[in-house]
Design a protein around this motif. Structure first.
Motif, PDB file in Angstrom:
ATOM      1  N   LYS A  69       1.195   1.380  -4.236  1.00 49.38           N
ATOM      2  CA  LYS A  69       0.049   2.060  -4.711  1.00 49.38           C
ATOM      3  C   LYS A  69       0.502   3.659  -4.268  1.00 49.38           C
ATOM      4  CE  LYS A  69      -3.470  -1.133  -4.023  1.00 49.38           C
ATOM      5  NZ  LYS A  69      -4.827  -1.766  -3.333  1.00 49.38           N
ATOM      6  N   GLU A  70       0.934   3.726  -3.159  1.00 50.10           N
ATOM      7  CA  GLU A  70       1.460   5.184  -2.634  1.00 50.10           C
ATOM      8  C   GLU A  70       2.270   5.734  -3.573  1.00 50.10           C
ATOM      9  OE1 GLU A  70       3.273   7.454   1.207  1.00 50.10           O
ATOM     10  OE2 GLU A  70       4.014   5.400   0.395  1.00 50.10           O
TER      11      GLU A  70
ATOM     12  N   ILE B 125      -8.874   6.894  -7.309  1.00 54.36           N
ATOM     13  CA  ILE B 125      -8.506   6.795  -5.662  1.00 54.36           C
ATOM     14  C   ILE B 125      -9.787   6.890  -5.164  1.00 54.36           C
ATOM     15  CG2 ILE B 125      -7.454   7.547  -3.710  1.00 54.36           C
ATOM     16  CD1 ILE B 125      -5.094   8.706  -5.728  1.00 54.36           C
ATOM     17  N   GLY B 126     -10.379   5.674  -4.737  1.00 54.43           N
ATOM     18  CA  GLY B 126     -11.620   5.574  -3.863  1.00 54.43           C
ATOM     19  C   GLY B 126     -11.501   6.032  -2.348  1.00 54.43           C
ATOM     20  N   ARG B 127     -12.589   5.823  -1.928  1.00 52.40           N
ATOM     21  CA  ARG B 127     -12.672   6.219  -0.409  1.00 52.40           C
ATOM     22  C   ARG B 127     -11.911   5.295   0.262  1.00 52.40           C
ATOM     23  NH1 ARG B 127     -19.064   7.321   1.277  1.00 52.40           N
ATOM     24  NH2 ARG B 127     -19.506   9.066  -0.263  1.00 52.40           N
ATOM     25  N   ARG B 128     -11.671   4.039   0.013  1.00 52.79           N
ATOM     26  CA  ARG B 128     -11.133   3.070   0.905  1.00 52.79           C
ATOM     27  C   ARG B 128      -9.571   3.163   0.824  1.00 52.79           C
ATOM     28  NH1 ARG B 128     -12.127  -3.569   0.481  1.00 52.79           N
ATOM     29  NH2 ARG B 128     -10.459  -4.101   2.322  1.00 52.79           N
ATOM     30  N   LEU B 129      -9.099   3.519  -0.199  1.00 55.87           N
ATOM     31  CA  LEU B 129      -7.507   3.607  -0.391  1.00 55.87           C
ATOM     32  C   LEU B 129      -7.210   4.884   0.045  1.00 55.87           C
ATOM     33  CD1 LEU B 129      -5.098   2.842  -1.577  1.00 55.87           C
ATOM     34  CD2 LEU B 129      -5.695   3.717  -3.778  1.00 55.87           C
ATOM     35  N   ALA B 130      -7.915   6.029  -0.183  1.00 55.35           N
ATOM     36  CA  ALA B 130      -7.601   7.455   0.434  1.00 55.35           C
ATOM     37  C   ALA B 130      -7.546   7.165   2.132  1.00 55.35           C
ATOM     38  CB  ALA B 130      -8.872   8.275  -0.087  1.00 55.35           C
TER      39      ALA B 130
ATOM     40  N   TYR C 290      -0.809   5.832 -11.124  1.00 56.89           N
ATOM     41  CA  TYR C 290      -1.893   5.079 -10.535  1.00 56.89           C
ATOM     42  C   TYR C 290      -2.955   4.895 -11.705  1.00 56.89           C
ATOM     43  CZ  TYR C 290      -4.669   2.592  -7.495  1.00 56.89           C
ATOM     44  OH  TYR C 290      -5.493   1.384  -6.637  1.00 56.89           O
ATOM     45  N   PRO C 291      -3.266   3.875 -12.040  1.00 56.90           N
ATOM     46  CA  PRO C 291      -3.987   3.604 -13.263  1.00 56.90           C
ATOM     47  C   PRO C 291      -5.729   3.916 -12.824  1.00 56.90           C
ATOM     48  CG  PRO C 291      -3.664   1.454 -12.482  1.00 56.90           C
ATOM     49  CD  PRO C 291      -2.651   2.522 -11.668  1.00 56.90           C
ATOM     50  N   LYS C 292      -5.861   4.099 -11.615  1.00 56.29           N
ATOM     51  CA  LYS C 292      -7.401   4.071 -11.383  1.00 56.29           C
ATOM     52  C   LYS C 292      -7.589   5.259 -10.275  1.00 56.29           C
ATOM     53  CE  LYS C 292      -7.277  -1.244 -10.742  1.00 56.29           C
ATOM     54  NZ  LYS C 292      -7.573  -2.280  -9.751  1.00 56.29           N
TER      55      LYS C 292
ATOM     56  N   PRO D 137       0.678  -1.332   0.027  1.00 53.93           N
ATOM     57  CA  PRO D 137       0.037   0.115  -0.135  1.00 53.93           C
ATOM     58  C   PRO D 137       0.753   1.279   0.117  1.00 53.93           C
ATOM     59  CG  PRO D 137      -0.231  -1.047   2.056  1.00 53.93           C
ATOM     60  CD  PRO D 137       0.507  -2.023   1.317  1.00 53.93           C
ATOM     61  N   THR D 138       1.929   1.281   0.712  1.00 54.11           N
ATOM     62  CA  THR D 138       2.752   2.560   0.755  1.00 54.11           C
ATOM     63  C   THR D 138       4.232   2.224   0.602  1.00 54.11           C
ATOM     64  OG1 THR D 138       2.956   2.726   3.235  1.00 54.11           O
ATOM     65  CG2 THR D 138       1.046   3.854   2.239  1.00 54.11           C
ATOM     66  N   GLU D 139       5.150   3.035   0.631  1.00 55.55           N
ATOM     67  CA  GLU D 139       6.673   2.787   0.633  1.00 55.55           C
ATOM     68  C   GLU D 139       6.981   2.699   2.139  1.00 55.55           C
ATOM     69  OE1 GLU D 139       8.784   3.078  -2.202  1.00 55.55           O
ATOM     70  OE2 GLU D 139       6.818   2.755  -2.841  1.00 55.55           O
TER      71      GLU D 139
END
Length: 287
Positions: A259-260, A272-277, A268-270, A200-202
């Motif tokens: 993703k981060e 950014i939805g609420r869940r990812l944010a 990022y190809p999509k 999800p993140t570095e």
């Protein structure tokens, strides 16, 4: 797929590997690769599935990457695992457990700890040498601790939470006993070497990488980390090279950036939805 000549049809209980709903044929195969012998079941779909150790299809078996002799550090790792983690194909906790001697890596499963079914866990959590690896607000840097044997330091019980970040956070908040433990965090974390899975993140690491790095710090032995990461290196290398997996590689099983990282690079190809944010906001800032 080549099937070794030595094979014996046995009346064995059905095994259901990921993605295999029906057992068409049951063939026991002894497949030797170098110094590693794999005892497998061959399913009609052409997939060899190990019935020992990792339980992975032979094409992505990581057992040859395990230490030749299981490691026996003085400290031990206690994994508190979310139940959903068991269903994941790309989990690394088994690599951690199989690389260490029996009793040096203990796994307890649940969403709240300890419960009556978690035999022996309450005693471990009450031990003064038990520490929790979790980035709570008051967590200290793990490398500030004395390694085992320094200034009379006894072996540690290192508690890891195994699951996605939201799952780990839920376990922590549902388990008041964890609040009482001394909390520590890893700092200066290297990039994850689990290149076939998106982090999800570095700074996010797999369970194996986290345990290996933390244990090497607590034991004062940096070689431990490289030895323990052997199965991960073997798996990632084999997936990128094994011809049986070319189709998967061409259709999504490629090396991943977090993703981060992709969001920061605006690649990022999509959307950014609420869940990812929300998840990106929840993750701790790198120290």
């Amino acid at each position: 797929m080549h099937v070794p000549e030595r094979s014996e049809i046995l009346d064995i209980p059905p095994i259901s590997p990921a993605g295999c709903q029906y057992l068409i044929s049951k063939v026991y195969v002894e497949h030797t690769c170098g110094h590693h012998t794999e005892h497998c079941y061959w399913f009609g779909g052409g997939e060899l599935v190990s019935d020992l150790s990792c339980g992975r299809p032979v094409a992505v078996c990581w057992c040859p990457g395990l230490p030749k002799q299981r490691l026996c550090p003085e400290s031990r790792i206690i994994i508190l695992q979310h139940p959903a983690e068991v269903k994941r194909c790309l989990r690394t906790a088994p690599m951690l457990a199989l690389g260490l001697e029996d009793g040096k890596c203990m796994t307890f499963r649940g969403k709240k700890f300890p419960l009556p079914k978690h035999e022996g866990l309450a005693e471990i959590l009450n031990d003064k040498d038990t520490i929790l690896l979790y980035p709570s607000p008051g967590a200290m840097a793990l490398n500030k601790l004395d390694p085992v044997g320094t200034n009379g330091q006894r072996p540690y019980n290192l508690v890891l939470l195994d699951g996605t970040w939201p799952q780990a956070k839920a376990i922590y908040h549902a388990s008041p006993a964890l609040y009482l433990l001394r909390a520590y965090k890893l700092v200066g974390v290297p990039a994850s070497e689990y290149v076939i899975r998106t982090q999800p993140t570095e700074g996010c690491l797999s369970t194996l990488e986290t345990g290996a790095l933390a244990l090497s710090i607590l034991e004062g032995n940096q070689q431990l980390r490289n030895i323990m990461l052997g199965p991960l290196h073997y798996l990632c290398s084999r997936i990128t090279k094994w011809m049986h997996f070319r189709f998967q590689l061409e259709n999504g099983a490629v090396t991943h950036q977090s993703k981060e990282f992709l969001i920061k690079q605006k690649t990022y190809p999509k959307l950014i939805g609420r869940r990812l944010a929300k998840q990106l906001r929840m993750l701790p800032e790198e120290s």
